[in-house]
Design a protein around this motif. Sequence first.
Motif, PDB file in Angstrom:
ATOM      1  N   LYS A 137     -33.600 -23.609  42.865  1.00  0.00           N
ATOM      2  CA  LYS A 137     -32.922 -22.744  43.839  1.00  0.00           C
ATOM      3  C   LYS A 137     -32.106 -21.648  43.169  1.00  0.00           C
ATOM      4  O   LYS A 137     -32.014 -20.529  43.678  1.00  0.00           O
ATOM      5  N   PHE A 138     -31.482 -21.964  42.026  1.00  0.00           N
ATOM      6  CA  PHE A 138     -30.570 -21.020  41.372  1.00  0.00           C
ATOM      7  C   PHE A 138     -31.053 -20.703  39.970  1.00  0.00           C
ATOM      8  O   PHE A 138     -31.696 -21.519  39.322  1.00  0.00           O
ATOM      9  N   VAL A 151     -24.877 -20.433  41.428  1.00  0.00           N
ATOM     10  CA  VAL A 151     -24.264 -19.149  41.785  1.00  0.00           C
ATOM     11  C   VAL A 151     -25.191 -18.438  42.766  1.00  0.00           C
ATOM     12  O   VAL A 151     -26.328 -18.098  42.417  1.00  0.00           O
ATOM     13  N   ASP A 152     -24.719 -18.217  43.983  1.00  0.00           N
ATOM     14  CA  ASP A 152     -25.553 -17.612  45.019  1.00  0.00           C
ATOM     15  C   ASP A 152     -25.916 -16.162  44.696  1.00  0.00           C
ATOM     16  O   ASP A 152     -27.039 -15.736  44.947  1.00  0.00           O
ATOM     17  N   SER A 153     -24.972 -15.411  44.166  1.00  0.00           N
ATOM     18  CA  SER A 153     -25.204 -13.981  43.899  1.00  0.00           C
ATOM     19  C   SER A 153     -24.818 -13.666  42.463  1.00  0.00           C
ATOM     20  O   SER A 153     -23.745 -13.113  42.204  1.00  0.00           O
ATOM     21  N   PRO A 154     -25.683 -14.001  41.507  1.00  0.00           N
ATOM     22  CA  PRO A 154     -25.360 -13.709  40.111  1.00  0.00           C
ATOM     23  C   PRO A 154     -25.371 -12.210  39.846  1.00  0.00           C
ATOM     24  O   PRO A 154     -25.955 -11.430  40.610  1.00  0.00           O
ATOM     25  N   ASP A 155     -24.723 -11.813  38.772  1.00  0.00           N
ATOM     26  CA  ASP A 155     -24.696 -10.410  38.366  1.00  0.00           C
ATOM     27  C   ASP A 155     -26.133  -9.899  38.266  1.00  0.00           C
ATOM     28  O   ASP A 155     -26.942 -10.459  37.526  1.00  0.00           O
ATOM     29  N   PRO A 156     -26.494  -8.829  38.998  1.00  0.00           N
ATOM     30  CA  PRO A 156     -27.886  -8.365  39.009  1.00  0.00           C
ATOM     31  C   PRO A 156     -28.262  -7.470  37.840  1.00  0.00           C
ATOM     32  O   PRO A 156     -29.348  -6.888  37.834  1.00  0.00           O
ATOM     33  N   LYS A 186     -26.006 -11.996  30.514  1.00  0.00           N
ATOM     34  CA  LYS A 186     -26.337 -12.188  31.926  1.00  0.00           C
ATOM     35  C   LYS A 186     -27.666 -11.533  32.284  1.00  0.00           C
ATOM     36  O   LYS A 186     -28.408 -12.030  33.132  1.00  0.00           O
ATOM     37  N   ASN A 211     -31.930 -12.616  34.281  1.00  0.00           N
ATOM     38  CA  ASN A 211     -32.616 -11.809  35.291  1.00  0.00           C
ATOM     39  C   ASN A 211     -33.978 -11.337  34.789  1.00  0.00           C
ATOM     40  O   ASN A 211     -34.905 -11.138  35.578  1.00  0.00           O
TER      41      ASN A 211
END
Length: 448
Positions: free
Chosen positions: A190-191, A208-213, A260, A264
């Motif tokens: 999921k994450f 983390v629902d909204s990680p640094d994009p 980070k 991604n």
Amino acid sequence: MKLEELRLKLNSLSIYKKVLDDKLLNGIYVFIERLFTDNVDLNTFARYYNSIYYDISTLIGKRTLREYIENLIITDENPFSLACESTEYDRIDSMLLKAASNDLRTIKQLTCISSEIFKEYALKNICNLDFEIETVKDFPDWDFDTCNEIKEEQLNEPIKEVLYRKDDWGNLTRELWEFYRANGTGIFSKFRAFVWERDDNGGRLKGVDSPDPVLLSDFIGYEEQRAEIIRNTEQFLDGYSANNILLYGDRGTGKSSTVKALVNEYYKRGLRIVEVPKNYLIDFPKILTQLKDRKQKFIIFIDDLAFEDAEENYTCLKAVLEGGIQARPDNVVIYATSNRRHLIKEKFSDRLGLHSGNADDEIRSQDTIQEKLSLADRFGIIIVFSSPDKQDFIKIVEGLAEKRGISYDKEKLEREALKWEMWYNGRSPRTARQFVDWLEANKSVVCN
């Protein structure tokens, strides 16, 4: 389907039984159980019924219940999904496959239940007076079988499309095996990013629902430094031995953002990142235990690493980096950032101890000094991020302006950028980005 049949099927769940721990599905399950085990009056019925409607409205939102349950299935961690993660499909126990198949058929039926069967039950078994009948009829309706309204853009994963297209989920064990095999199970499917948190049980991984994009393509400058980090990360993902990395240097140079950005870039290849606060490094053995048998590869990320002289947490990190009883698993590397080359603060008094006449001072002071200097050396790769000089700073500003589509006069841009860095935080990629953020709303300042 009648409620009696659905109740029996839900009580027969074995492999996917944890989906009933979900707040909404548990509310439905408990409601059905109460209807058949207690003498439920109309007030109790109304309270349960409308609580479910409230949960549907708040938890599902614009999705259908079918999509909601699909997400529960693909993120559920159970004996079947764990076997899929580590075992070839043809070698999974046949009874386990059969149990999973039966559960999937039951769960699919749950997606098609509507409010009407609950109302019908109340009208037949609970209501006696006319006003009771009218009240129940006026309860808000929900229709779980609204899957035909799902938008194509919501089918952003192949497994979701398969679940959407097929009516018999019991025949999808191989397709789910392919998904679990590629993406893992539970929170790891999921994450992509996690933080380690302390709780009453000692600690846990929180997704983390909204990680640094941030993406690697967003950066300008420091190409050589990032190339070495990327090489090590790809080597790690390819199954070869990889080094732990220390990124140190001046503030605002993109050390943390670089780490980070890696997840991604590579999460589809199984890369995940776990941020561990420095104060929780003592929990390293617990963290490694949760990660070591997973299919995914993990970067343990420690940001802004530095220790005071009296801290003991550094001994935990040192043991994991090299020489501890519990070896670092092959699917884990440690990437840390710091503004300091020497991670443990050293005082002049440490060196005075070499020639001190104080009887309370350590005899082997040189050993203490070397101990403090050795922690950084335990990272296999050390990458330096220094503040850019004037020329490099301007290149970063120009590159960011071009990415944003800002047309500019070169001399004006340089003049304004240098003014900005003098007024604010000095030359760094972060300062360059802050200047360009401001520039987007003030383009006339640098227009041709």
